[in-house]
Design an enzyme around this catalytic site. Structure first.
Site, mmCIF file in Angstrom:
data_model
loop_
_atom_site.group_PDB
_atom_site.id
_atom_site.type_symbol
_atom_site.label_atom_id
_atom_site.label_comp_id
_atom_site.label_asym_id
_atom_site.label_seq_id
_atom_site.Cartn_x
_atom_site.Cartn_y
_atom_site.Cartn_z
ATOM 1 C CB SER A 125 -0.866 -0.015 1.257
ATOM 2 O OG SER A 125 -1.442 1.257 1.470
ATOM 3 C CE1 TYR A 150 -4.157 -2.086 4.878
ATOM 4 C CE2 TYR A 150 -3.459 0.134 4.274
ATOM 5 C CZ TYR A 150 -3.879 -1.128 3.913
ATOM 6 O OH TYR A 150 -4.026 -1.443 2.584
HETATM 7 N N1 LIG Z 1 -8.561 -0.364 -2.163
HETATM 8 C C1 LIG Z 1 -7.465 0.380 -1.971
HETATM 9 O O1 LIG Z 1 -7.462 1.591 -2.212
HETATM 10 C C2 LIG Z 1 -6.177 -0.267 -1.494
HETATM 11 C C3 LIG Z 1 -5.044 0.555 -1.368
HETATM 12 C C4 LIG Z 1 -3.857 -0.022 -0.933
HETATM 13 C C5 LIG Z 1 -3.783 -1.363 -0.663
HETATM 14 N N2 LIG Z 1 -4.907 -2.139 -0.763
HETATM 15 C C6 LIG Z 1 -4.770 -3.571 -0.454
HETATM 16 O O2 LIG Z 1 -5.308 -4.320 -1.534
HETATM 17 C C7 LIG Z 1 -5.885 -5.534 -1.054
HETATM 18 C C8 LIG Z 1 -7.323 -5.636 -1.518
HETATM 19 O O3 LIG Z 1 -8.052 -4.516 -1.004
HETATM 20 P P1 LIG Z 1 -9.580 -4.241 -1.345
HETATM 21 O O4 LIG Z 1 -9.744 -2.769 -1.450
HETATM 22 O O5 LIG Z 1 -10.022 -5.124 -2.438
HETATM 23 O O6 LIG Z 1 -10.243 -4.687 0.056
HETATM 24 P P2 LIG Z 1 -11.458 -5.660 0.360
HETATM 25 O O7 LIG Z 1 -11.702 -5.554 1.826
HETATM 26 O O8 LIG Z 1 -12.604 -5.354 -0.545
HETATM 27 O O9 LIG Z 1 -10.880 -7.089 -0.012
HETATM 28 C C9 LIG Z 1 -10.165 -7.893 0.900
HETATM 29 C C10 LIG Z 1 -10.812 -9.258 0.920
HETATM 30 O O10 LIG Z 1 -10.065 -10.072 1.831
HETATM 31 C C11 LIG Z 1 -10.968 -10.880 2.543
HETATM 32 N N3 LIG Z 1 -10.399 -11.249 3.831
HETATM 33 C C12 LIG Z 1 -10.171 -10.468 4.912
HETATM 34 N N4 LIG Z 1 -9.683 -11.187 5.920
HETATM 35 C C13 LIG Z 1 -9.579 -12.462 5.470
HETATM 36 C C14 LIG Z 1 -9.160 -13.681 6.068
HETATM 37 N N5 LIG Z 1 -8.748 -13.709 7.337
HETATM 38 N N6 LIG Z 1 -9.180 -14.797 5.323
HETATM 39 C C15 LIG Z 1 -9.618 -14.789 4.036
HETATM 40 N N7 LIG Z 1 -10.044 -13.658 3.425
HETATM 41 C C16 LIG Z 1 -10.035 -12.511 4.141
HETATM 42 C C17 LIG Z 1 -12.207 -10.010 2.747
HETATM 43 O O11 LIG Z 1 -13.372 -10.779 3.010
HETATM 44 C C18 LIG Z 1 -12.264 -9.240 1.434
HETATM 45 O O12 LIG Z 1 -13.142 -9.873 0.530
HETATM 46 C C19 LIG Z 1 -5.721 -5.482 0.458
HETATM 47 O O13 LIG Z 1 -4.565 -6.207 0.810
HETATM 48 C C20 LIG Z 1 -5.544 -4.019 0.755
HETATM 49 O O14 LIG Z 1 -4.837 -3.809 1.968
HETATM 50 C C21 LIG Z 1 -6.091 -1.624 -1.183
#
Ligand SMILES: NC(=O)c1ccc[n+]([C@@H]2O[C@H](COP(=O)([O-])OP(=O)(O)OC[C@H]3O[C@@H](n4cnc5c(N)ncnc54)[C@H](O)[C@@H]3O)[C@@H](O)[C@H]2O)c1
Length: 315
Positions: A125, A150
């Site tokens: 991130s 985070y």
């Molecule tokens: N969306 C953004 O702007 C952004 C920015 C930087 C980094 N990220 C990273 O990208 C990745 C995806 O983010 P996103 O926005 O799609 O978030 P999201 O919350 O929509 O997706 C994460 C998924 O992981 C699943 N999850 C959580 N804990 C779990 C567990 N213990 N076991 C199995 N599954 C589990 C959740 O149910 C969810 O469906 C993450 O690692 C997030 O930290 C996202």
């Protein structure tokens, strides 16, 4: 290729699965449909994927090592996106962040090592840059100044991946995503909250007095970077994946209002702990090595989200 995709019912995971399936990859999705936000939205995303050729969804927790092990069997690559992804939720739930984002990450990484998987791509991130003020943020900049648990988790993931590459030669690529938005987006993120407030005649809560600036990245662009990373499978890299242009938060709000066809009432609030004032990605490395070429600006991407939101919620 057969790819284990954790977080496949999540926002970015769902779009990644669609892209991989469209080009003929086999995708094993693994997700526990965590209640961090409305699991109905995750079920709806999963319903779009289930039944597609080459897709299987495993409903399991990354903390369940046996389940991770079974899901990974026979995979050519791992793409690890599952995490607790919100900065603010960690203030009241730090234990869950340590469990899922640290222990869970370790489970996936160590299993990939054990099964001698050919490569692992994972979500980092822009939060790893924390309080850095030198812009744009480049991969070579310091990342020892996180402002949130985070951000610390994601930095820890990068260090763990580095150690595993050094120790065992596991190919690892970390992707530092910059504020991702688009259809099927997360209900805890600004675009969803603003759209929801405007269309329900509620007041928009705008943090940082509206003075924050973000590099907003459309989800299709992020997915093209993820897929390129899986394909290139470098021995060990970290990439910024951002749009490469920074928007004023109030211009983002104006784009949402335009797409919704009405103005919202606004309440201006101070910055929240963990927030950073500005993000601006230097994407030269991703352009050069991944052929990354983000195309979507907020004037196109925001209306695409609002269109999806109206259709999905029947508004
Ligand atoms: N969306 C953004 O702007 C952004 C920015 C930087 C980094 N990220 C990273 O990208 C990745 C995806 O983010 P996103 O926005 O799609 O978030 P999201 O919350 O929509 O997706 C994460 C998924 O992981 C699943 N999850 C959580 N804990 C779990 C567990 N213990 N076991 C199995 N599954 C589990 C959740 O149910 C969810 O469906 C993450 O690692 C997030 O930290 C996202």
């Amino acid at each position: 290729m057969k790819i284990l995709l954790t977080g496949a019912a999540g926002f970015i995971g769902f779009h990644t699965a669609q892209q991989l399936l469209a080009r003929g990859d086999e995708v094993i999705g693994l997700d526990n449909f965590s209640p961090y936000y409305d699991p109905k939205l995750k079920e709806a995303r999963a319903a779009q994927l289930e039944g597609k050729n080459g897709f299987q969804m495993i409903r399991a927790d990354i903390l369940d090592r046996d389940a991770v092990s079974k899901a990974m069997k026979g995979c050519d690559r791992v793409c690890h996106l599952a995490a607790l992804a919100g900065v603010r939720y960690a203030f009241d739930h730090p234990d869950e962040y340590i469990d899922i984002n640290i222990r869970g990450f370790f489970n996936v990484l160590d299993e990939a090592r054990k099964q001698e998987i050919a490569g692992m791509t994972y979500a980092s991130s822009s939060s790893v840059y924390g309080g850095n003020t030198k812009m744009p943020l480049a991969e070579t900049d310091r990342t020892d100044n996180q402002l949130s648990l985070y951000g610390m988790n994601k930095k820890d993931n990068e260090l763990m991946a580095h150690a595993y590459h050094s120790l065992y030669g596991l190919p690892v690529t970390g992707l530092r995503f910059f504020t991702v938005y688009g259809p099927w987006g997360r209900p805890d993120m600004a675009l969803f909250l603003f759209t929801d407030a405007i269309l329900h005649n509620r007041t928009l809560q705008i943090y940082g007095q509206g003075k924050m600036q973000r590099d907003f990245t459309f989800v299709d662009d992020i997915v093209s970077g993820i897929v390129a990373s899986i394909d290139k499978n470098f021995p060990e890299e970290v990439f910024n994946l951002g749009c490469g242009r920074t928007e004023e938060l109030m211009d983002y709000v104006a784009a949402v209002e335009k797409a919704c066809g009405r103005e919202g009432k606004k309440e201006f609030l101070p910055m929240q702990p963990g927030d950073v004032v500005r993000t601006e990605a230097d994407i030269a490395k991703a352009k050069k090595m991944l052929g990354f070429d983000p195309k979507t600006q907020i004037k196109e991407g925001v209306p695409r989200f609002v269109e999806w939101y109206r259709k999905y919620y029947g508004l």
